[in-house]
Enzyme design. Structure first.
Site, PDB file in Angstrom:
ATOM      1  N   CYS A 168      13.380   6.294  -9.416  1.00  0.00           N
ATOM      2  CA  CYS A 168      12.984   7.360  -8.765  1.00  0.00           C
ATOM      3  C   CYS A 168      14.473   8.917  -8.895  1.00  0.00           C
ATOM      4  O   CYS A 168      13.814   9.555  -8.834  1.00  0.00           O
ATOM      5  CB  CYS A 168      13.272   7.068  -7.000  1.00  0.00           C
ATOM      6  SG  CYS A 168      11.363   6.227  -7.069  1.00  0.00           S
TER       7      CYS A 168
ATOM      8  N   HIS B 106      12.711  14.338  -4.761  1.00  0.00           N
ATOM      9  CA  HIS B 106      11.865  14.225  -5.496  1.00  0.00           C
ATOM     10  C   HIS B 106      10.771  13.848  -3.734  1.00  0.00           C
ATOM     11  O   HIS B 106      10.899  13.121  -3.003  1.00  0.00           O
ATOM     12  CB  HIS B 106      12.718  12.384  -5.460  1.00  0.00           C
ATOM     13  CG  HIS B 106      11.792  11.229  -5.392  1.00  0.00           C
ATOM     14  ND1 HIS B 106      11.019  10.775  -6.391  1.00  0.00           N
ATOM     15  CD2 HIS B 106      11.724  10.214  -4.210  1.00  0.00           C
ATOM     16  CE1 HIS B 106      10.176  10.095  -6.516  1.00  0.00           C
ATOM     17  NE2 HIS B 106      10.684   9.629  -5.580  1.00  0.00           N
TER      18      HIS B 106
ATOM     19  N   ASN C  45       3.708   9.989  -5.564  1.00  0.00           N
ATOM     20  CA  ASN C  45       5.293   9.031  -6.041  1.00  0.00           C
ATOM     21  C   ASN C  45       4.760   8.495  -6.947  1.00  0.00           C
ATOM     22  O   ASN C  45       4.727   7.745  -7.065  1.00  0.00           O
ATOM     23  CB  ASN C  45       5.397   8.373  -4.754  1.00  0.00           C
ATOM     24  CG  ASN C  45       7.237   8.185  -5.408  1.00  0.00           C
ATOM     25  OD1 ASN C  45       7.685   8.133  -6.022  1.00  0.00           O
ATOM     26  ND2 ASN C  45       7.981   7.189  -4.082  1.00  0.00           N
TER      27      ASN C  45
HETATM   28  O1  UT7 Z   1      10.829   6.872  -4.044  1.00  0.00           O
HETATM   29  C1  UT7 Z   1      11.592   6.249  -3.881  1.00  0.00           C
HETATM   30  C2  UT7 Z   1      11.745   5.376  -2.618  1.00  0.00           C
HETATM   31  N1  UT7 Z   1      10.907   5.058  -1.927  1.00  0.00           N
HETATM   32  C3  UT7 Z   1      10.447   5.311  -0.734  1.00  0.00           C
HETATM   33  O2  UT7 Z   1      11.628   6.588  -0.093  1.00  0.00           O
HETATM   34  C4  UT7 Z   1       9.203   4.832  -0.110  1.00  0.00           C
HETATM   35  C5  UT7 Z   1      10.170   4.636   1.681  1.00  0.00           C
HETATM   36  N2  UT7 Z   1       9.121   4.349   2.097  1.00  0.00           N
HETATM   37  C6  UT7 Z   1       7.994   4.905   2.774  1.00  0.00           C
HETATM   38  O3  UT7 Z   1       7.571   5.965   2.461  1.00  0.00           O
HETATM   39  C7  UT7 Z   1       7.544   4.133   3.485  1.00  0.00           C
HETATM   40  O4  UT7 Z   1       8.187   3.030   4.950  1.00  0.00           O
HETATM   41  C8  UT7 Z   1       5.830   3.540   3.927  1.00  0.00           C
HETATM   42  C9  UT7 Z   1       4.957   4.653   3.257  1.00  0.00           C
HETATM   43  C10 UT7 Z   1       6.081   2.557   2.641  1.00  0.00           C
HETATM   44  C11 UT7 Z   1       5.186   2.361   5.181  1.00  0.00           C
HETATM   45  O5  UT7 Z   1       5.169   3.613   6.146  1.00  0.00           O
HETATM   46  P1  UT7 Z   1       5.793   3.292   7.600  1.00  0.00           P
HETATM   47  O6  UT7 Z   1       5.534   4.284   8.359  1.00  0.00           O
HETATM   48  O7  UT7 Z   1       7.490   3.485   7.154  1.00  0.00           O
HETATM   49  O8  UT7 Z   1       5.026   1.936   7.773  1.00  0.00           O
HETATM   50  P2  UT7 Z   1       5.650   0.812   8.542  1.00  0.00           P
HETATM   51  O9  UT7 Z   1       5.835  -0.438   6.660  1.00  0.00           O
HETATM   52  O10 UT7 Z   1       6.797  -0.182   9.139  1.00  0.00           O
HETATM   53  O11 UT7 Z   1       4.453   0.083   8.904  1.00  0.00           O
HETATM   54  C12 UT7 Z   1       4.281  -0.043  10.158  1.00  0.00           C
HETATM   55  C13 UT7 Z   1       2.962  -0.781  10.549  1.00  0.00           C
HETATM   56  C14 UT7 Z   1       2.577  -2.315  10.390  1.00  0.00           C
HETATM   57  O12 UT7 Z   1       1.637  -2.485  11.327  1.00  0.00           O
HETATM   58  P3  UT7 Z   1       1.894  -3.030  12.326  1.00  0.00           P
HETATM   59  O13 UT7 Z   1       3.416  -4.076  11.909  1.00  0.00           O
HETATM   60  O14 UT7 Z   1       3.069  -1.953  13.082  1.00  0.00           O
HETATM   61  O15 UT7 Z   1       0.707  -3.706  12.799  1.00  0.00           O
HETATM   62  C15 UT7 Z   1       1.782  -1.979   8.796  1.00  0.00           C
HETATM   63  O16 UT7 Z   1       1.474  -3.604   8.845  1.00  0.00           O
HETATM   64  O17 UT7 Z   1       1.747   0.480   8.783  1.00  0.00           O
HETATM   65  C16 UT7 Z   1       0.855  -0.898   9.076  1.00  0.00           C
HETATM   66  N3  UT7 Z   1       0.136  -0.537   7.702  1.00  0.00           N
HETATM   67  C17 UT7 Z   1      -0.574  -0.273   7.544  1.00  0.00           C
HETATM   68  N4  UT7 Z   1      -1.269   0.284   7.821  1.00  0.00           N
HETATM   69  C18 UT7 Z   1      -2.318   0.657   7.116  1.00  0.00           C
HETATM   70  C19 UT7 Z   1       1.350  -0.314   5.996  1.00  0.00           C
HETATM   71  N5  UT7 Z   1       0.652  -0.343   5.922  1.00  0.00           N
HETATM   72  C20 UT7 Z   1      -1.006   0.663   5.703  1.00  0.00           C
HETATM   73  C21 UT7 Z   1      -1.693   0.596   4.909  1.00  0.00           C
HETATM   74  N6  UT7 Z   1      -2.788   1.148   5.967  1.00  0.00           N
HETATM   75  N7  UT7 Z   1      -1.887   1.410   3.933  1.00  0.00           N
END
Ligand code: UT7
Length: 326
Positions: free
Chosen positions: A120, A253, A283
């Site tokens: 990225c 980005h 992204n």
């Molecule tokens: O581009 C280069 C670098 N990349 C980035 O900068 C990406 C960085 N990361 C992110 O953008 C975010 O971490 C994500 C969008 C990927 C995920 O968001 P988050 O707020 O960090 O969510 P999380 O991974 O902490 O998950 C929270 C909850 C989990 O459920 P529990 O364990 O709390 O019950 C996940 O299982 O959300 C759940 N979850 C989803 N629910 C519905 C994860 N993905 C999804 C989904 N739909 N697509």
């Protein structure tokens, strides 16, 4: 000769271009593929939809369309280009590079053409490299591209990250110009960093079946990105003796709207001064910054003379920034 009479070579953006494949994958479409909702995706990422390359449409095809638009905007012909750098993580083939394929498609040959792989952060790496070529006198007119078909390395059964990625390409024509020794014109400064200790937090491991797809510890990457981008903003301003208020536009980005908002807050910038395309593009990795730049140049928000801060964070980890007077 006084120091005021002395001149230096700077690199300036002569034109920008971009291209998005026709097919759109909306959050609603993703609801049919994985256990997710439009509301979850939009709230957590700011994304509503992303573009997806058609079967048989490859990174070099997207790069070519973006390049043609940038060449047209710069008012040059392709034979003026003496350097091509393509930032991509998703090349058409392992080799040759997308850059050499693009060179052939543009009907030119002879000058250097190569890819840069910094995920990225790739576009900032490519821009910094082209800027250094130009400042060293090794190139006069560079085509710098970020182009990706991330859909090809996305596992559409993994809801934790398939919701993020999109395909697209953005391009700039970077040309040599003369400026006063102490002026801050064109690419004012670039700042690149990497730390390979975080390899497995965001990577595409080789699988025996050839279905290599992105694995990401999303939340850990998110926190690292916010903290690291905070630091690079400070580093960039300090290196140039500039204040936050000197920045006219943030062109970040486009990974996640929450990361973008955190950087804008750090800069005390209103979101009106931040170019946001993540809602429509998702992204697109190395393509996201030049895509956002082109959108804002073409809709008239970014004007000649404006100071732009670009910043990115990605797999590796890699991160970097570029401060530019457009
Ligand atoms: O581009 C280069 C670098 N990349 C980035 O900068 C990406 C960085 N990361 C992110 O953008 C975010 O971490 C994500 C969008 C990927 C995920 O968001 P988050 O707020 O960090 O969510 P999380 O991974 O902490 O998950 C929270 C909850 C989990 O459920 P529990 O364990 O709390 O019950 C996940 O299982 O959300 C759940 N979850 C989803 N629910 C519905 C994860 N993905 C999804 C989904 N739909 N697509």
């Amino acid at each position: 000769m006084t120091t005021q009479d002395m001149r230096k070579i700077v690199s300036t953006i002569a034109g920008t271009g971009s291209y998005l494949p026709a097919k759109i994958l909306s959050n609603k479409d993703l609801e049919t593929l994985v256990d997710t909702t439009d509301e979850w995706i939009f709230t957590r990422t700011g994304i509503r939809e992303r573009h997806i390359a058609a079967d048989g449409e490859f990174t070099s095809d997207l790069a070519l369309e973006a390049a043609k638009n940038a060449i047209h905007a710069a008012g040059i012909t392709a034979d003026k280009i003496d350097l091509i750098i393509v930032a991509t993580t998703t090349p058409d083939k392992i080799f040759p590079s997308v850059a050499t394929m693009l060179q052939r498609k543009l009907g030119i040959a002879g000058y250097p053409a190569f890819d840069i792989q910094a995920v990225c952060s790739g576009f900032v790496y490519a821009l910094a490299t082209a800027d250094n070529f130009i400042k060293a006198g090794a190139a006069k007119c560079a085509l710098v591209i970020g182009a990706e078909t991330f859909s090809r390395i996305t596992d559409y059964s993994d809801r934790s990250n398939c919701i993020l990625w999109g395909d697209g390409a953005g391009a700039v024509i970077l040309c040599a110009a003369q400026a006063d020794m102490h002026s801050k014109e064109g690419v004012i400064s670039t700042h690149l960093h990497a730390d390979g200790n975080y390899e497995t937090m965001l990577h595409v491991p080789r699988k025996e079946n050839g279905q290599d797809t992105v694995l990401m510890e999303g939340n850990a990457v998110f926190k690292m990105a916010v903290n690291t981008l905070d630091q690079i903003v400070d580093e960039t301003l300090a290196a140039n003796g500039m204040q936050k208020s000197d920045i006219d536009w943030l062109v970040p980005h486009q990974a996640n709207i929450r990361i973008i908002t955190a950087t804008a807050k750090k800069l005390d910038m209103s979101m009106e001064k931040v170019i946001v395309t993540v809602d429509k593009h998702g992204n697109t990795s190395a393509a996201s910054i030049p895509l956002a730049l082109d959108v804002a140049v073409r809709d008239g928000r970014i004007k000649r003379g404006d100071v732009i801060l670009m910043e990115a964070f990605g797999g590796g980890f890699t991160w970097g920034s570029a401060l530019i007077r457009y």
